[in-house]
Design a protein around this motif. Structure first.
Motif, PDB file in Angstrom:
ATOM      1  N   LEU A  43     -90.250 -13.964  38.671  1.00  0.00           N
ATOM      2  CA  LEU A  43     -89.845 -12.594  39.660  1.00  0.00           C
ATOM      3  C   LEU A  43     -89.908 -13.406  41.162  1.00  0.00           C
ATOM      4  CD1 LEU A  43     -89.714  -9.756  40.355  1.00  0.00           C
ATOM      5  CD2 LEU A  43     -92.068  -9.549  40.088  1.00  0.00           C
ATOM      6  N   ASP A  44     -89.059 -12.774  41.853  1.00  0.00           N
ATOM      7  CA  ASP A  44     -89.011 -13.180  43.088  1.00  0.00           C
ATOM      8  C   ASP A  44     -88.647 -11.936  44.031  1.00  0.00           C
ATOM      9  OD1 ASP A  44     -88.757 -15.525  45.000  1.00  0.00           O
ATOM     10  OD2 ASP A  44     -87.182 -14.145  45.849  1.00  0.00           O
ATOM     11  N   LYS A  45     -89.530 -11.606  45.327  1.00  0.00           N
ATOM     12  CA  LYS A  45     -89.209 -10.726  46.077  1.00  0.00           C
ATOM     13  C   LYS A  45     -88.600 -10.795  47.444  1.00  0.00           C
ATOM     14  CE  LYS A  45     -93.350  -8.319  43.750  1.00  0.00           C
ATOM     15  NZ  LYS A  45     -94.594  -7.667  43.943  1.00  0.00           N
ATOM     16  N   LYS A  46     -88.089 -11.970  47.465  1.00  0.00           N
ATOM     17  CA  LYS A  46     -87.479 -12.360  48.861  1.00  0.00           C
ATOM     18  C   LYS A  46     -86.075 -12.125  48.959  1.00  0.00           C
ATOM     19  CE  LYS A  46     -90.898 -15.933  49.564  1.00  0.00           C
ATOM     20  NZ  LYS A  46     -91.526 -15.927  48.158  1.00  0.00           N
ATOM     21  N   LEU A  47     -85.393 -11.675  50.119  1.00  0.00           N
ATOM     22  CA  LEU A  47     -84.265 -11.765  50.257  1.00  0.00           C
ATOM     23  C   LEU A  47     -83.811 -12.685  51.490  1.00  0.00           C
ATOM     24  CD1 LEU A  47     -83.017  -7.849  50.329  1.00  0.00           C
ATOM     25  CD2 LEU A  47     -82.610  -9.713  48.590  1.00  0.00           C
ATOM     26  N   VAL A  48     -82.738 -13.359  51.130  1.00  0.00           N
ATOM     27  CA  VAL A  48     -82.356 -14.090  52.411  1.00  0.00           C
ATOM     28  C   VAL A  48     -81.315 -13.097  53.302  1.00  0.00           C
ATOM     29  CG1 VAL A  48     -81.145 -16.142  53.075  1.00  0.00           C
ATOM     30  CG2 VAL A  48     -82.613 -16.227  51.382  1.00  0.00           C
ATOM     31  N   VAL A  49     -81.534 -12.677  54.631  1.00  0.00           N
ATOM     32  CA  VAL A  49     -80.861 -12.099  55.612  1.00  0.00           C
ATOM     33  C   VAL A  49     -80.589 -12.802  56.601  1.00  0.00           C
ATOM     34  CG1 VAL A  49     -80.909 -10.150  56.572  1.00  0.00           C
ATOM     35  CG2 VAL A  49     -82.148  -9.912  54.547  1.00  0.00           C
ATOM     36  N   GLU A  50     -79.079 -12.685  56.798  1.00  0.00           N
ATOM     37  CA  GLU A  50     -78.569 -13.481  58.255  1.00  0.00           C
ATOM     38  C   GLU A  50     -77.805 -12.402  58.738  1.00  0.00           C
ATOM     39  OE1 GLU A  50     -76.020 -16.648  56.685  1.00  0.00           O
ATOM     40  OE2 GLU A  50     -77.858 -17.619  55.662  1.00  0.00           O
ATOM     41  N   THR A  51     -77.917 -12.406  60.087  1.00  0.00           N
ATOM     42  CA  THR A  51     -77.160 -11.706  60.838  1.00  0.00           C
ATOM     43  C   THR A  51     -76.308 -11.975  61.942  1.00  0.00           C
ATOM     44  OG1 THR A  51     -79.106 -11.040  62.342  1.00  0.00           O
ATOM     45  CG2 THR A  51     -78.970  -9.739  60.535  1.00  0.00           C
ATOM     46  N   SER A  52     -75.419 -11.430  62.394  1.00  0.00           N
ATOM     47  CA  SER A  52     -74.476 -11.953  63.657  1.00  0.00           C
ATOM     48  C   SER A  52     -74.004 -10.854  64.322  1.00  0.00           C
ATOM     49  CB  SER A  52     -73.444 -12.984  62.902  1.00  0.00           C
ATOM     50  OG  SER A  52     -72.739 -12.259  62.210  1.00  0.00           O
ATOM     51  N   GLY A  53     -73.340 -10.788  65.599  1.00  0.00           N
ATOM     52  CA  GLY A  53     -72.945  -9.760  66.403  1.00  0.00           C
ATOM     53  C   GLY A  53     -73.885  -8.877  66.761  1.00  0.00           C
ATOM     54  N   ASN A  54     -73.943  -7.623  66.647  1.00  0.00           N
ATOM     55  CA  ASN A  54     -74.788  -6.733  67.300  1.00  0.00           C
ATOM     56  C   ASN A  54     -75.784  -6.057  66.013  1.00  0.00           C
ATOM     57  OD1 ASN A  54     -74.270  -7.006  69.664  1.00  0.00           O
ATOM     58  ND2 ASN A  54     -72.649  -5.555  69.816  1.00  0.00           N
ATOM     59  N   ALA A  55     -75.968  -7.097  65.215  1.00  0.00           N
ATOM     60  CA  ALA A  55     -76.937  -6.896  64.171  1.00  0.00           C
ATOM     61  C   ALA A  55     -77.865  -7.838  64.302  1.00  0.00           C
ATOM     62  CB  ALA A  55     -76.407  -6.723  62.769  1.00  0.00           C
ATOM     63  N   ARG A  56     -79.393  -7.168  63.983  1.00  0.00           N
ATOM     64  CA  ARG A  56     -80.459  -8.275  63.945  1.00  0.00           C
ATOM     65  C   ARG A  56     -81.335  -7.724  63.111  1.00  0.00           C
ATOM     66  NH1 ARG A  56     -80.061  -5.966  69.088  1.00  0.00           N
ATOM     67  NH2 ARG A  56     -78.561  -7.591  69.506  1.00  0.00           N
ATOM     68  N   VAL A  57     -82.430  -8.665  62.426  1.00  0.00           N
ATOM     69  CA  VAL A  57     -83.498  -8.206  61.879  1.00  0.00           C
ATOM     70  C   VAL A  57     -84.628  -7.694  62.767  1.00  0.00           C
ATOM     71  CG1 VAL A  57     -85.447  -9.185  60.226  1.00  0.00           C
ATOM     72  CG2 VAL A  57     -82.883  -9.597  59.871  1.00  0.00           C
ATOM     73  N   GLU A  58     -85.183  -6.549  62.453  1.00  0.00           N
ATOM     74  CA  GLU A  58     -86.258  -6.159  63.293  1.00  0.00           C
ATOM     75  C   GLU A  58     -87.539  -5.710  62.883  1.00  0.00           C
ATOM     76  OE1 GLU A  58     -84.035  -2.815  65.081  1.00  0.00           O
ATOM     77  OE2 GLU A  58     -82.734  -4.199  66.453  1.00  0.00           O
ATOM     78  N   GLY A  59     -87.711  -6.161  61.481  1.00  0.00           N
ATOM     79  CA  GLY A  59     -89.111  -6.143  60.943  1.00  0.00           C
ATOM     80  C   GLY A  59     -89.205  -5.565  59.626  1.00  0.00           C
ATOM     81  N   LEU A  60     -90.290  -4.863  59.080  1.00  0.00           N
ATOM     82  CA  LEU A  60     -90.147  -4.296  57.860  1.00  0.00           C
ATOM     83  C   LEU A  60     -90.428  -3.004  57.637  1.00  0.00           C
ATOM     84  CD1 LEU A  60     -92.516  -7.194  56.453  1.00  0.00           C
ATOM     85  CD2 LEU A  60     -90.248  -7.198  56.128  1.00  0.00           C
ATOM     86  N   GLY A  61     -89.817  -2.356  56.477  1.00  0.00           N
ATOM     87  CA  GLY A  61     -90.097  -0.868  56.301  1.00  0.00           C
ATOM     88  C   GLY A  61     -90.402  -0.658  54.870  1.00  0.00           C
ATOM     89  N   GLU A  62     -90.379   0.468  54.386  1.00  0.00           N
ATOM     90  CA  GLU A  62     -90.543   1.111  53.242  1.00  0.00           C
ATOM     91  C   GLU A  62     -89.253   1.635  52.527  1.00  0.00           C
ATOM     92  OE1 GLU A  62     -93.479   1.901  49.773  1.00  0.00           O
ATOM     93  OE2 GLU A  62     -93.702   0.746  51.642  1.00  0.00           O
ATOM     94  N   ILE A  63     -88.562   1.088  51.462  1.00  0.00           N
ATOM     95  CA  ILE A  63     -87.437   1.683  50.958  1.00  0.00           C
ATOM     96  C   ILE A  63     -87.555   3.189  50.436  1.00  0.00           C
ATOM     97  CG2 ILE A  63     -87.733   0.719  48.524  1.00  0.00           C
ATOM     98  CD1 ILE A  63     -84.465   0.577  50.852  1.00  0.00           C
ATOM     99  N   ARG A  64     -86.528   3.793  50.457  1.00  0.00           N
ATOM    100  CA  ARG A  64     -86.283   5.211  49.770  1.00  0.00           C
ATOM    101  C   ARG A  64     -85.229   5.242  48.906  1.00  0.00           C
ATOM    102  NH1 ARG A  64     -84.538   9.131  53.285  1.00  0.00           N
ATOM    103  NH2 ARG A  64     -85.360  10.848  51.820  1.00  0.00           N
ATOM    104  N   LEU A  65     -85.774   4.939  47.530  1.00  0.00           N
ATOM    105  CA  LEU A  65     -84.757   5.065  46.514  1.00  0.00           C
ATOM    106  C   LEU A  65     -84.305   6.373  46.124  1.00  0.00           C
ATOM    107  CD1 LEU A  65     -85.957   2.279  44.271  1.00  0.00           C
ATOM    108  CD2 LEU A  65     -84.409   2.017  46.056  1.00  0.00           C
ATOM    109  N   TYR A  66     -83.164   6.351  45.532  1.00  0.00           N
ATOM    110  CA  TYR A  66     -82.804   7.765  44.844  1.00  0.00           C
ATOM    111  C   TYR A  66     -82.957   7.833  43.435  1.00  0.00           C
ATOM    112  CZ  TYR A  66     -79.241  11.492  43.510  1.00  0.00           C
ATOM    113  OH  TYR A  66     -78.773  12.307  43.250  1.00  0.00           O
ATOM    114  N   GLU A  67     -83.790   8.500  43.219  1.00  0.00           N
ATOM    115  CA  GLU A  67     -84.634   8.480  41.523  1.00  0.00           C
ATOM    116  C   GLU A  67     -84.106   9.435  40.702  1.00  0.00           C
ATOM    117  OE1 GLU A  67     -88.510   6.841  41.675  1.00  0.00           O
ATOM    118  OE2 GLU A  67     -88.821   7.200  43.901  1.00  0.00           O
TER     119      GLU A  67
END
Length: 355
Positions: A43-67
């Motif tokens: 089991l792996d819980k990591k995503l590799v996230v790359e951004t460019s342009g005016n998008a950028r990684v800004e921290g962590l949050g809590e996901i809201r799924l459609y359940e």
């Protein structure tokens, strides 16, 4: 509840027809998750996230799924609810997401917050071979913002995925959202579109199913504000021996006024491909300007391409022109240009999920 207890419940949603059960290969998910319980895969819980342009990684949050529609979100939340938070601040932006591993079970989540007008491409590459990617997506468009968004889901032929999303647009916003799909052995997409008041949201599910690919898409919408429009269209091209079901419930709540809601599902089939489409409308308000739905199939045959072929094109070139036109209709030009190029590449059989 543990994963072991969930496995006893099964995956099929109560009320799903035998046709949906036939088209959806739940064994793909069951077998992988059983191996996870038995410690046969990691089991792996990591995503590799790359951004460019005016998008950028800004921290962590809590996901809201459609359940609402399956057991998969329960597995997802047990395994991982933490999300990478990315901001898009207008103009042009690109976010690339892929699992950190290529085997086992990968569980990751992304929240994309759009606070300024522009075009965002969110590219998801699934290379988990003979395993499973569980991906949660939240896309939030701020009040008064006009946003063009492509969610490009491409996976290797032996990969499988469950993509759960919530797309919410703010009051007075305009959202043009495209889900561009290229499934592997089994892709499950389920989620909710919720536009704000005085807003317009156009959604397109489009893509190419290669030979022996499967997809099960559940696309729900909720209109509950004043002067709100949600138009949702699906067009999938299905190669030989591929199978897919596309379902959705568009709901107009009692609070809605001056509402518009359209659900239109289409499939373009080669021989020995099968498709099941089931759009629903649930209208709970008498203050509705428009509410309609439809579903239809097209069969790709040589005679339909004869006219273009007589103008000097090969049948393969003629087919590409017709299909890419159908698959990219009703898109703003910037989104259409991106999707047109990607669809042509995938239809030519280029190597997949290695971009």
């Amino acid at each position: 509840m543990s994963i072991t207890e969930l496995l006893r419940e099964g995956f099929q949603k109560h009320g799903d027809s035998p046709t949906v059960k036939h088209y959806t290969d739940w064994s793909v998910f069951k077998n992988v998750l059983e191996k996870l319980v038995n410690n046969e895969v990691g089991l792996d819980k990591k995503l590799v996230v790359e951004t460019s342009g005016n998008a950028r990684v800004e921290g962590l949050g809590e996901i809201r799924l459609y359940e609402l529609n399956s057991a998969l979100p329960k597995y997802h939340m047990i395994l991982n609810s933490e999300a990478v938070l990315a901001g898009f601040h207008g103009g042009r932006g690109f976010i690339k997401v892929e699992p950190a591993v290529e085997t086992g079970v990968s569980v990751g989540n992304l929240i994309a917050r759009i606070d300024s007008p522009g075009t965002l491409v969110l590219k998801v590459v699934n290379k988990v071979s003979n395993g499973l990617l569980l991906l949660g997506l939240n896309i939030n468009v701020a009040d008064g913002v006009e946003a063009n968004v492509v969610v490009d889901l491409e996976e290797a032929s032996e990969s499988a995925s469950s993509v759960n999303f919530r797309v919410e647009t703010g009051s007075g916003s305009v959202g043009n959202i495209v889900f561009l799909v290229n499934p592997g052995r089994m892709m499950r997409i389920e989620g909710l579109f919720k536009p704000g008041g005085n807003s317009f949201t156009l959604v397109r599910l489009t893509g190419v199913l290669n030979e022996n690919s499967r997809i099960d898409a559940v696309l729900d919408g909720l209109v509950d504000g004043l002067n709100t429009t949600l138009n949702l269209y699906s067009t999938l091209y299905m190669s030989k021996h591929s199978a897919g079901s596309v379902r959705g419930r568009g709901t107009i709540s009692p609070k809605a006024s001056e509402a518009r809601l359209v659900y239109g599902f289409e499939s373009i089939l080669e021989e020995k491909a099968v498709a099941y489409m089931q759009p629903f409308l649930e209208v709970n308000s008498n203050r509705v300007l428009e509410a309609r739905h439809y579903a239809r199939n097209y069969l790709v045959t040589q005679d339909k391409l004869f006219y273009l072929a007589t103008r000097g094109l090969s049948f393969e070139e003629a087919k590409n022109i017709v299909l890419t036109g159908l698959l990219t209709s009703l898109m703003p030009e910037e989104l259409r240009s991106y999707c047109y190029g990607e669809i042509k590449r995938r239809m030519k059989g280029f190597p997949r999920a290695r971009s």
